[in-house]
Every structure is written in structure tokens, then in C-alpha cells.
Design an enzyme around this catalytic site. Structure first.
Site, PDB file in Angstrom:
ATOM      1  N   SER B  26     122.142  39.126  15.247  1.00 21.31           N
ATOM      2  CA  SER B  26     122.613  40.479  15.549  1.00 21.31           C
ATOM      3  C   SER B  26     121.624  41.230  16.436  1.00 21.31           C
ATOM      4  CB  SER B  26     122.808  41.247  14.247  1.00 21.31           C
ATOM      5  OG  SER B  26     123.208  42.569  14.532  1.00 21.31           O
ATOM      6  N   LEU B  78     119.779  51.150  16.782  1.00 20.44           N
ATOM      7  CA  LEU B  78     121.185  50.905  16.434  1.00 20.44           C
ATOM      8  C   LEU B  78     122.207  51.774  17.169  1.00 20.44           C
ATOM      9  CD1 LEU B  78     120.640  50.329  12.626  1.00 20.44           C
ATOM     10  CD2 LEU B  78     121.261  48.599  14.310  1.00 20.44           C
ATOM     11  N   CYS B 135     117.058  47.226   8.683  1.00 22.13           N
ATOM     12  CA  CYS B 135     116.554  47.538  10.011  1.00 22.13           C
ATOM     13  C   CYS B 135     115.479  48.608   9.911  1.00 22.13           C
ATOM     14  CB  CYS B 135     117.672  48.036  10.920  1.00 22.13           C
ATOM     15  SG  CYS B 135     117.062  48.431  12.548  1.00 22.13           S
ATOM     16  N   LYS B 170     121.505  41.082   4.611  1.00 15.57           N
ATOM     17  CA  LYS B 170     120.357  40.666   5.422  1.00 15.57           C
ATOM     18  C   LYS B 170     119.104  41.292   4.835  1.00 15.57           C
ATOM     19  CE  LYS B 170     118.906  40.358  10.223  1.00 15.57           C
ATOM     20  NZ  LYS B 170     119.425  40.437  11.608  1.00 15.57           N
ATOM     21  N   ILE B 196     114.963  36.532   8.435  1.00 16.97           N
ATOM     22  CA  ILE B 196     114.449  37.853   8.170  1.00 16.97           C
ATOM     23  C   ILE B 196     114.870  38.811   9.279  1.00 16.97           C
ATOM     24  CG2 ILE B 196     112.438  36.983   6.944  1.00 16.97           C
ATOM     25  CD1 ILE B 196     110.687  37.588   9.371  1.00 16.97           C
ATOM     26  N   GLY B 249     111.979  34.110  15.167  1.00 21.09           N
ATOM     27  CA  GLY B 249     111.153  33.394  16.125  1.00 21.09           C
ATOM     28  C   GLY B 249     111.599  32.005  16.502  1.00 21.09           C
TER      29      GLY B 249
END
Ligand SMILES: Cc1cc2nc3c(=O)[nH]c(=O)nc-3n(C[C@H](O)[C@H](O)[C@H](O)COP(=O)(O)OP(=O)(O)OC[C@H]3O[C@@H](n4cnc5c(N)ncnc54)[C@H](O)[C@@H]3O)c2cc1C
Ligand SMILES: Cc1cc2nc3c(=O)[nH]c(=O)nc-3n(C[C@H](O)[C@H](O)[C@H](O)COP(=O)(O)O)c2cc1C
Ligand code: FES
Lengths: 265, 315
Positions: B26, B78, B135, B170, B196, B249
């Protein structure tokens, strides 16, 4: 837009600390429109992960040329690239300059790497006009012979007066507009520092001219996905009258009336 | 290689079947169309779109991202078209793509999470929900959802009640006990967990002594966070029976395989999309090659195949 492994053909230092890099990129080069950019994957330093955006200076058959200044880690490392090296390009990207209106007199205004972003427009505009180029000193003034070879008149302004008029590029433009424009209506195309772009836009709005400004914003993806490169633009449909535009997608070129300038620039 | 020895890459998350375990994360792939010219969308396991909330939002002032060693700090904040705007502007495109679409959902209140999912649940072409409680770029309470267990439970329960489609909370990385959040998700009826999200981070311009990001702080992503993510995925995945979607990553198949070995059923490619848009497709190919090389018939055999014999935590 395409991803392409380009091959370095030639890479040489130019005046004013700039470098010219010529790349063989047969999928991208023939499709570049004036004012568009390519997103270059650095090969070094290894811990710099993002691509870097550069306007396409010139194209010739399957090759394209960039004109860039080492300003940070990535661009400094770029100067080490040797002919034969392979680098990944993503492009052509962005909405470039529109075709100059046939009933207007084309005027280009450039500072910094702006000459690189404007050269293709000069070549493809169909008619020669006038170019105003500014820099701190004579060595910072790039590409004058290239524009003259296209038949454009070039006027130079330098802050230290070492070449052309002493002052800002907009001073040179103002002097010309006051005495030589006569009854022609100019159409302005500009690329350079934000302060210069804003000054060009203000003149255009005051006189009722059209001015196309190429904006520079730090970028992430270059294709409109990450929402890094935003610029405030007018949006009458929004209650506050503005919205964010993505410079990489809706730009980098905006008509000056679209831009909402913020106090810090 | 003959088709009979072709390893199976298919994975299941609740009622959903993915052709392969590699998704795009996302916020790093827009809403789909942005990369359609560059990436074969039908080769992806799933597309997870940018976070959607109830109303249109603008996000943070620029600068919104800054590159750091092997990483990227973002404080995008966002921005988005809101749920109605998403349905109107992007869903018609996504419905034509033969790949499951997971909508990342966020809200400022528990109720908002539920309302967004209810609106989306009336639409064809949405296959699941990733619940963004983590977030670091939203200030109005949302962060609290990711780091306080009671708040976290309320959000997951509310969303669970709103849909029968897969629900994927999440998880925030910045908690002291990730396993507790993983278990809470499972107990509240989640179909999978993902982790993550970005790790809270900050960068300062030492010449001006000002924060580089317009939002002052942001979240770190990219290769720099990968080893941290591997450890958290390992801890979370073994605490639950539901599948884990791992991200953090990923640059290549090796990073993805590492996640699967420690327990992930699927993975998502994030920041690497900005660098090499075709990373996810290449990761799929690399996983297939690995399975062949190791004589494995199904990607499921990789999940949780970590070998701990003789080690202190080997139990
Ligand atoms: C559409 C577009 C077209 C561009 N075309 C050209 C071009 O033709 N030629 C050219 O030389 N440059 C061009 N640039 C600017 C170029 O992308 C940056 O100079 C480059 O990304 C810097 O990378 P770096 O790794 O060297 O610097 P970084 O390590 O990223 O940053 C180091 C320093 O560079 C400065 N910097 C970072 N990004 C920019 C930027 N966008 N503009 C100015 N300074 C920056 C930072 O303030 C910092 O102090 C363009 C930018 C855009 C958005
Ligand atoms: C620019 C950017 C925007 C992001 N937006 C969202 C988002 O809207 N919702 C969300 O849950 N995660 C978001 N993330 C987090 C990613 O989905 C992912 O969890 C994180 O980037 C770690 O993966 P990576 O290291 O591969 O990038 C975003 C990440 C980045 C870099
Ligand atoms: S650079 Fe990612 S949206 Fe423009």
C-alpha cells in the site's frame, strides 16, 4: 513511458560545473517531447536508493543527452560514469511544454539547467523567437551556441555583469518587453529557480500573456504513485480553491495561472 | 523444464486464492493505473492500493519524503480521494485487472473504519481489506489504534462485523510485544496479518537546523528496515495460525524468501517499486527458481521452514 537500460556514449564536463551525458536509449529517445524528463537510476552511492529526475536536453535518433550539475551525493557520483556504462532510465515522463501557439511570439526564459529543459522546445517550435538566459556569472550561462544555431536570438543577464546585462534574467526580459516587443503578443516558456518562475508568471498575469513554467520538485517514483512531488495548484471545484498536483504526472509544466505560490518561494 | 515439475506458487488467504505470494504494498503502487504501462499487473499476486478513508484528504505539506542511507522516510500523510472517489475513479480500472485487489483502509475513529469497509463491501472488484492502524503519519488518534491493544481490538472487531471478505490488520512495528497484536488480530477474527508498516523516523537539515520533512517526523522504509522486519515477522507469524503477509525492504527474491522462511505466507514489495517498478515480477521469478533449485514443489513448503535445531530458542 518505458524502462530501458541505456548505454553511456559520451560524458564530458561543460561550463559552469555542468556535465553533459549522452546516452543510447532507442526506446525512450525518439518519444521524448519538449519539457519531459527521465528518471535515472543511480549506480552509486550504493545506499542512495531513489532515482533522480533530469530534463532531456537533446535527442538525436536513438540517443538522448542530459545536462546536469553535481549538487549532491547522487549527481556527484554520476560524474564517474564512463562511456560504455549501463544505467537504467525510466521515461519519457511528465507533461511537457505545449506546442507554441502560431499567433504568438515565443519567448524562452532560463536559469540554471533551464536551458536544457527548453532546448527541444526551441528546436521543435517551428519558428525561432528569443531566449533570455541568466546565471551568476558568465561561466554559468549554458547552451548559447546551441540556441543561436537554431536561429534564436539569445539575451544574457549575469548577476556580476561578466556577460550581457548585469542583473536578473527578468531584468533583461523587462528591458526587451518595454522597448522591442512592440505590438507582438509573447508566449512565455520558462525553467529555472522558483523565484525566477514566479517572477515570470507575475509578469504574464499582469499583461495577460500565457506563461508555461517547468517546476522542480524532489521526486520519489516519478510516475504519480508515491505523492512526493506535490505542488499547490488552483482548483475552483475545491472549497478552499486549491489542490495538490503531482509535478511528475500533471507537470512538470504548468501554466502560471495554475500555480499557487507559497510564501517560502 | 516440463510443466509437471513446475512448482506451485499459489497461496491462500482466507477465501482468497493468489496466483503467487508477491503483492505490491500500500502507498507504493498508487491505485494501479500509475504503473500499468510498466508492470504486467496480471503477474502480481495482489494489488494493495493506497490507504482510503471516508472523505477526500489532502495529506501533509511538502517535503513529503527524504532519502536516508538505504532508506526513505515518508510523511505523505495519507492523501486520497475518499471512499466514494476511489469507487468512482479507480475501481472501474481495477475491476478489469485479473488480479485480486486489497484496499488499505484507515479512519480517524473506530466507526470510520467500519463505514469505509461497509461502503467498499457493496462493490464488486474489492477482494479484501488491509486495515491500516499503524501509519505513523496520521496524528488524529489513528496511531493509537496500532500501539494500544484495546483500541486495536475495537478496530478489528468493527471491521470484521462489516464484511465477510478477508480482513488483514497491518501491524505497527513500534510495539514492545508484536506477538500480542498478532494474537489479538486472530482472536478478533482477522483472516491474516500484515507487517511491517514504516518505522517512526526523523531527519534534520544540519545547515538550517530544521526538520527536513514538512510533517517533522515520518516513517522509514526500504532496505534499511528489512532485518528489523524479518525479526518482527518471525515473532508475529509464530504466534498465530492465520497467514502473515510480510513487507519491509524487499529488493529481490532473496529478501522475500527470507520472510517466508521465518513464517510469511505472502510478501509485499514497497519502496523498491519506486526504484525498479518490475521488482515484484522479478521476485516471483526468483522464488520459482529457488523452489526448483531446492526441489520444492510448493511455495507453501517455504513458509515457516526456519531451522532452529540446537539454538537457544529452538524449543
Ligand atoms: C523535472 C525535473 C527536471 C530536472 N532536470 C534537471 C536537469 O536537467 N539538470 C540538472 O542538473 N538537474 C535537474 N533536476 C534536479 C536534479 O534532479 C537534482 O539536482 C538531483 O536529484 C539531485 O540529486 P543528488 O543525489 O545529487 O542530491 P541529493 O543528495 O538528493 O541532495 C543533495 C543536495 O541537492 C539538493 N537537491 C536535491 N534535489 C534537488 C532538486 N530537485 N533541485 C535542486 N537541488 C536539489 C538538496 O537541497 C541537497 O542540498 C531536475 C529536477 C526535476 C524535478
Ligand atoms: C511513500 C509511501 C507511502 C505509504 N503509504 C501507505 C499507506 O497508505 N498505507 C499503509 O498501510 N502503508 C503505507 N506505506 C507502507 C508500506 O505499505 C510498507 O508497509 C512499508 O513501506 C514497508 O515496506 P518497504 O520497506 O518494502 O517499503 C507507505 C510507504 C511508503 C514508502
Ligand atoms: S514522484 Fe512519486 S508521485 Fe511524483
Amino acid at each position: 513511458m518505458t524502462l530501458e537500460e541505456a548505454i553511456v556514449v559520451e560524458h564530458l564536463p561543460d561550463a559552469g560545473g555542468y556535465w553533459r551525458i549522452e546516452l543510447r536509449a532507442p526506446a525512450i529517445a525518439p518519444r521524448v517531447r519538449p519539457g519531459q524528463f527521465v528518471h535515472v537510476r543511480l549506480t552509486a552511492p550504493a545506499d542512495a536508493i531513489l532515482r533522480r529526475p533530469f530534463s532531456v536536453f537533446r535527442t538525436e535518433d536513438d540517443r538522448l543527452e542530459l545536462l546536469y550539475k553535481p549538487v549532491g551525493r547522487g549527481t556527484r557520483a554520476m560524474t564517474e560514469l564512463r562511456p560504455g556504462a549501463v544505467i537504467s532510465l525510466l521515461g519519457p515522463l511528465g507533461r511537457g511544454f505545449p506546442t507554441p501557439a502560431p499567433d504568438r511570439f515565443p519567448v524562452l526564459v532560463a536559469g540554471g539547467y533551464g536551458m536544457a529543459a527548453l532546448y527541444l522546445l526551441g528546436r521543435e517550435s517551428g519558428r525561432a523567437g528569443i531566449v533570455f538566459v541568466g546565471g551568476a556569472s558568465a561561466v554559468d550561462v549554458l547552451c548559447v551556441p546551441e540556441f543561436e544555431a537554431l536561429g534564436w536570438e539569445v539575451r544574457v543577464a549575469t548577476e556580476d555583469g561578466s556577460r550581457g546585462l548585469r542583473g536578473q534574467v527578468t531584468d533583461a526580459f523587462d528591458a526587451w518587453a518595454a522597448s522591442e516587443l512592440s505590438d507582438r503578443t509573447p508566449e512565455l516558456f520558462a525553467c529555472g529557480p522558483n523565484g525566477m518562475l514566479r517572477a515570470v508568471g507575475e509578469r504574464a498575469i499582469a499583461r495577460g500573456w500565457t506563461a508555461w513554467l517547468s517546476m522542480d520538485r524532489a521526486m520519489g517514483c516519478g510516475v504519480g504513485a508515491c505523492l512526493t512531488c506535490v505542488q499547490k495548484v488552483r482548483d475552483p471545484s475545491h472549497p478552499d480553491g486549491w489542490t495538490w498536483a503531482r509535478v511528475c504526472r500533471e507537470g512538470p509544466v504548468f501554466e502560471c495561472r495554475e500555480i499557487v505560490w507559497e510564501d517560502d518561494v | 523444464m516440463s510443466p509437471s515439475t513446475e512448482p506451485s506458487l499459489e497461496v491462500r488467504l482466507g477465501s482468497l486464492v493468489f496466483r503467487n505470494p508477491v503483492m505490491v504494498a500500500s502507498g507504493t503502487f498508487g491505485y494501479g493505473p500509475e504503473y500499468a504501462e510498466l508492470v504486467d499487473l496480471s503477474a502480481l499476486g495482489a494489488i494493495v492500493v493506497k490507504g482510503i478513508c471516508r472523505e477526500p484528504t489532502r495529506g501533509n505539506p511538502p517535503p513529503r519524503t527524504v532519502e536516508t542511507p538505504s532508506g526513505l522516510i515518508n510523511a505523505i500523510g495519507l492523501p486520497g480521494p475518499g471512499v466514494a472517489g476511489f469507487i468512482r475513479d479507480y475501481l472501474p480500472f481495477l475491476r478489469r485487472v485479473p488480479t485480486p485487489v486489497i484496499v488499505n483502509v484507515w479512519g480517524r475513529t473506530v466507526e470510520e473504519y467500519g463505514e469505509v469497509v461497509e461502503s467498499l463491501d457493496r462493490e464488486e472488484g474489492v477482494h479484501g481489506y488491509e486495515i491500516n492502524v499503524s501509519c505513523p503519519n496520521i496524528k488524529e488518534g489513528s496511531r493509537a489504534f496500532g500501539v494500544h491493544l484495546d483500541m486495536f481490538r475495537r478496530v478489528v472487531e468493527r471491521v470484521r462485523a462489516a464484511t465477510r471478505r478477508p480482513v488483514i490488520p497491518k501491524l505497527a512495528p513500534n510495539v514492545s510485544d508484536i506477538a500480542a497484536f498478532a494474537r489479538a488480530a486472530e482472536e478478533c477474527g482477522a483472516d491474516a496479518i500484515s507487517l511491517i508498516n514504516s518505522i517512526p523516523a526523523m531527519a534534520v537539515d544540519i545547515e538550517t537546523r530544521r526538520p527536513i520533512l514538512g510533517n517533522v517526523t515520518g516513517g522509514l522504509t526500504g532496505p534499511a528496515i528489512h532485518p528489523i522486519a524479518v525479526k518482527l515477522v518471525w515473532e508475529a507469524a509464530r504466534a498465530v495460525r492465520i497467514p502473515t503477509i510480510a513487507m519491509g525492504g524487499i529488493r529481490d527474491a532473496a529478501d522475500a524468501i527470507e520472510f517466508m522462511i521465518v513464517g510469511a505466507t505472502a510478501v509485499a514489495v514497497g519502496t523498491a517499486n519506486f526504484v525498479e517498478p518490475r521488482t515484484a515480477v522479478r521476485v516471483v521469478e526468483g522464488i520459482r527458481d529457488y523452489l526448483v533449485r531446492h526441489g520444492m514443489t510448493s511455495v507453501a513448503d517455504l513458509t515457516g521452514s526456519l531451522r532452529l535445531e540446537g539454538l537457544p530458542c529452538g524449543g
